[in-house]
Design a protein around this motif. Sequence first.
Motif, PDB file in Angstrom:
ATOM      1  N   LEU A 102      38.096 -11.694  76.481  1.00 53.72           N
ATOM      2  CA  LEU A 102      39.721 -13.014  76.328  1.00 53.72           C
ATOM      3  C   LEU A 102      38.335 -13.696  75.728  1.00 53.72           C
ATOM      4  O   LEU A 102      37.395 -13.988  76.126  1.00 53.72           O
ATOM      5  N   LYS A 103      38.790 -14.671  75.505  1.00 56.77           N
ATOM      6  CA  LYS A 103      38.543 -15.857  74.554  1.00 56.77           C
ATOM      7  C   LYS A 103      39.164 -16.813  74.642  1.00 56.77           C
ATOM      8  O   LYS A 103      40.302 -16.946  74.468  1.00 56.77           O
ATOM      9  N   LEU A 104      38.131 -17.503  75.569  1.00 56.94           N
ATOM     10  CA  LEU A 104      38.447 -19.163  75.617  1.00 56.94           C
ATOM     11  C   LEU A 104      38.540 -19.783  74.887  1.00 56.94           C
ATOM     12  O   LEU A 104      37.453 -19.878  74.333  1.00 56.94           O
ATOM     13  N   PHE A 105      39.908 -20.470  74.484  1.00 54.71           N
ATOM     14  CA  PHE A 105      39.969 -20.974  72.233  1.00 54.71           C
ATOM     15  C   PHE A 105      40.217 -21.870  73.241  1.00 54.71           C
ATOM     16  O   PHE A 105      42.124 -21.597  73.372  1.00 54.71           O
ATOM     17  N   PRO A 106      40.663 -23.322  72.482  1.00 60.70           N
ATOM     18  CA  PRO A 106      38.993 -23.780  72.049  1.00 60.70           C
ATOM     19  C   PRO A 106      38.099 -24.402  73.548  1.00 60.70           C
ATOM     20  O   PRO A 106      38.873 -25.013  74.149  1.00 60.70           O
ATOM     21  N   ALA A 107      36.848 -23.899  72.952  1.00 62.86           N
ATOM     22  CA  ALA A 107      36.787 -24.472  74.228  1.00 62.86           C
ATOM     23  C   ALA A 107      36.229 -25.169  74.282  1.00 62.86           C
ATOM     24  O   ALA A 107      36.163 -25.779  75.912  1.00 62.86           O
ATOM     25  N   GLU A 108      36.132 -26.405  73.423  1.00 66.59           N
ATOM     26  CA  GLU A 108      36.698 -27.735  73.422  1.00 66.59           C
ATOM     27  C   GLU A 108      37.385 -27.715  74.695  1.00 66.59           C
ATOM     28  O   GLU A 108      37.040 -29.582  75.067  1.00 66.59           O
ATOM     29  N   HIS A 109      38.595 -27.380  74.483  1.00 67.80           N
ATOM     30  CA  HIS A 109      39.193 -28.102  75.644  1.00 67.80           C
ATOM     31  C   HIS A 109      39.728 -26.784  77.071  1.00 67.80           C
ATOM     32  O   HIS A 109      40.403 -26.874  77.930  1.00 67.80           O
ATOM     33  N   VAL A 110      38.351 -25.824  76.991  1.00 65.97           N
ATOM     34  CA  VAL A 110      38.168 -25.256  78.258  1.00 65.97           C
ATOM     35  C   VAL A 110      36.911 -25.434  78.589  1.00 65.97           C
ATOM     36  O   VAL A 110      36.156 -24.742  78.076  1.00 65.97           O
ATOM     37  N   SER A 111      36.771 -26.164  79.282  1.00 63.26           N
ATOM     38  CA  SER A 111      35.352 -26.576  80.310  1.00 63.26           C
ATOM     39  C   SER A 111      35.041 -26.368  81.108  1.00 63.26           C
ATOM     40  O   SER A 111      35.697 -24.911  80.986  1.00 63.26           O
ATOM     41  N   PRO A 112      33.242 -26.215  80.970  1.00 67.17           N
ATOM     42  CA  PRO A 112      32.620 -25.247  82.205  1.00 67.17           C
ATOM     43  C   PRO A 112      33.506 -25.197  83.726  1.00 67.17           C
ATOM     44  O   PRO A 112      33.758 -24.182  84.015  1.00 67.17           O
ATOM     45  N   VAL A 113      34.392 -26.364  83.818  1.00 65.03           N
ATOM     46  CA  VAL A 113      35.329 -26.483  84.858  1.00 65.03           C
ATOM     47  C   VAL A 113      36.010 -25.026  85.264  1.00 65.03           C
ATOM     48  O   VAL A 113      37.010 -25.189  85.739  1.00 65.03           O
ATOM     49  N   ILE A 114      36.912 -25.811  83.753  1.00 68.35           N
ATOM     50  CA  ILE A 114      38.170 -24.773  83.753  1.00 68.35           C
ATOM     51  C   ILE A 114      37.857 -23.382  83.199  1.00 68.35           C
ATOM     52  O   ILE A 114      39.266 -22.489  84.238  1.00 68.35           O
ATOM     53  N   THR A 115      36.877 -23.091  83.114  1.00 70.17           N
ATOM     54  CA  THR A 115      36.137 -21.830  82.890  1.00 70.17           C
ATOM     55  C   THR A 115      35.669 -21.139  84.482  1.00 70.17           C
ATOM     56  O   THR A 115      36.530 -19.436  84.847  1.00 70.17           O
ATOM     57  N   LYS A 116      35.539 -22.115  85.192  1.00 73.55           N
ATOM     58  CA  LYS A 116      35.574 -21.597  86.909  1.00 73.55           C
ATOM     59  C   LYS A 116      36.909 -20.915  87.722  1.00 73.55           C
ATOM     60  O   LYS A 116      36.368 -20.386  88.197  1.00 73.55           O
ATOM     61  N   ALA A 117      37.506 -21.602  87.196  1.00 73.09           N
ATOM     62  CA  ALA A 117      39.165 -21.603  86.988  1.00 73.09           C
ATOM     63  C   ALA A 117      39.676 -20.343  87.227  1.00 73.09           C
ATOM     64  O   ALA A 117      40.252 -19.170  88.104  1.00 73.09           O
ATOM     65  N   SER A 159      25.480 -23.865  81.758  1.00 76.53           N
ATOM     66  CA  SER A 159      26.611 -24.221  82.609  1.00 76.53           C
ATOM     67  C   SER A 159      27.958 -23.849  82.249  1.00 76.53           C
ATOM     68  O   SER A 159      28.970 -23.345  83.000  1.00 76.53           O
ATOM     69  N   TYR A 160      28.895 -23.495  81.151  1.00 78.30           N
ATOM     70  CA  TYR A 160      29.851 -22.140  80.967  1.00 78.30           C
ATOM     71  C   TYR A 160      29.046 -20.828  82.149  1.00 78.30           C
ATOM     72  O   TYR A 160      30.032 -19.644  82.727  1.00 78.30           O
ATOM     73  N   MET A 161      27.619 -19.890  81.409  1.00 76.30           N
ATOM     74  CA  MET A 161      27.416 -18.706  82.236  1.00 76.30           C
ATOM     75  C   MET A 161      27.533 -19.364  83.676  1.00 76.30           C
ATOM     76  O   MET A 161      27.640 -18.013  84.749  1.00 76.30           O
ATOM     77  N   GLN A 162      27.969 -20.496  84.048  1.00 76.01           N
ATOM     78  CA  GLN A 162      27.339 -20.347  85.435  1.00 76.01           C
ATOM     79  C   GLN A 162      28.813 -20.743  86.047  1.00 76.01           C
ATOM     80  O   GLN A 162      29.158 -20.465  87.671  1.00 76.01           O
ATOM     81  N   ALA A 163      29.620 -20.789  85.446  1.00 76.33           N
ATOM     82  CA  ALA A 163      31.005 -21.164  85.434  1.00 76.33           C
ATOM     83  C   ALA A 163      32.344 -19.742  85.773  1.00 76.33           C
ATOM     84  O   ALA A 163      33.219 -19.983  85.516  1.00 76.33           O
ATOM     85  N   GLY A 164      30.989 -18.271  85.253  1.00 73.34           N
ATOM     86  CA  GLY A 164      31.374 -17.590  85.228  1.00 73.34           C
ATOM     87  C   GLY A 164      31.835 -16.603  83.978  1.00 73.34           C
ATOM     88  O   GLY A 164      32.190 -15.574  83.727  1.00 73.34           O
ATOM     89  N   ALA A 165      31.616 -17.426  82.539  1.00 75.86           N
ATOM     90  CA  ALA A 165      31.341 -16.630  81.481  1.00 75.86           C
ATOM     91  C   ALA A 165      30.331 -15.349  80.867  1.00 75.86           C
ATOM     92  O   ALA A 165      30.004 -15.915  81.290  1.00 75.86           O
ATOM     93  N   ASN A 166      31.202 -14.843  80.376  1.00 73.51           N
ATOM     94  CA  ASN A 166      30.266 -13.984  80.037  1.00 73.51           C
ATOM     95  C   ASN A 166      29.348 -13.459  78.574  1.00 73.51           C
ATOM     96  O   ASN A 166      28.640 -12.734  78.808  1.00 73.51           O
TER      97      ASN A 166
END
Length: 215
Positions: A133-148, A174-181
């Motif tokens: 899954l491509k979280l796009f645009p990441a400007e609107h998908v912050s690390p906090v939202i990525t964690k969710a 910050s993104y990787m700690q939230a669960g990004a790959n």
Amino acid sequence: MSPENFITQWQQEPLPLVAILRGITPAEAAEAADILLECGFRYLEVPLNSPSPLESISLMRDVVGKRGYVGAGTVLTVEQVDAVAECGGQLIISPNCCPDVIRHTSKLGLISMPGIMTPSEAFSAIAAGASALKLFPAEHVSPVITKAFRAVVPREVALLPVGGIQPNAVQMRSYMQAGANGFGLGGGLYQAGMSMALLRERALAYQQAWRECAE
């Protein structure tokens, strides 16, 4: 490619980044592919709104061979999936979640990375057979939202923020700690008309930032 197979392969990548080459021309394609491979990149995307994108993809595939993956971005229709497959493309990346495009990509055995921004889109993409899954645009998908997202999206489905990612280890971490790959890299890496020397410089900056992030 199934999400399980993709993430197993992806997690073994020393540089889990997708190079997005929007605006690249066929005249630059082979040299750009060679530079990016030298800098550790193995996933190369040519958006379909670039000049003669299918020709560029074909030229890049000749350079990359079995050393990586080349494909298209901004893929919006099933017909475009077929066109990319016919020129040797292996990646189908979209800014949106279109189940028909995802299903057809999966049917052809290609890697499907649709863009999503909501949980509903995420699970629709997974049900259709998305590889990641491509979280796009990441400007609107912050690390906090990525964690969710990571709390509910199955662990075997890779999450890749795309948009506004800089060669900055603090941002990446910050993104990787939230669960990004991993990440997709657009204008921070490549802009139409830039020199190949600058592409190399930026690619190495991202390589260094990733190494610092992964430490």
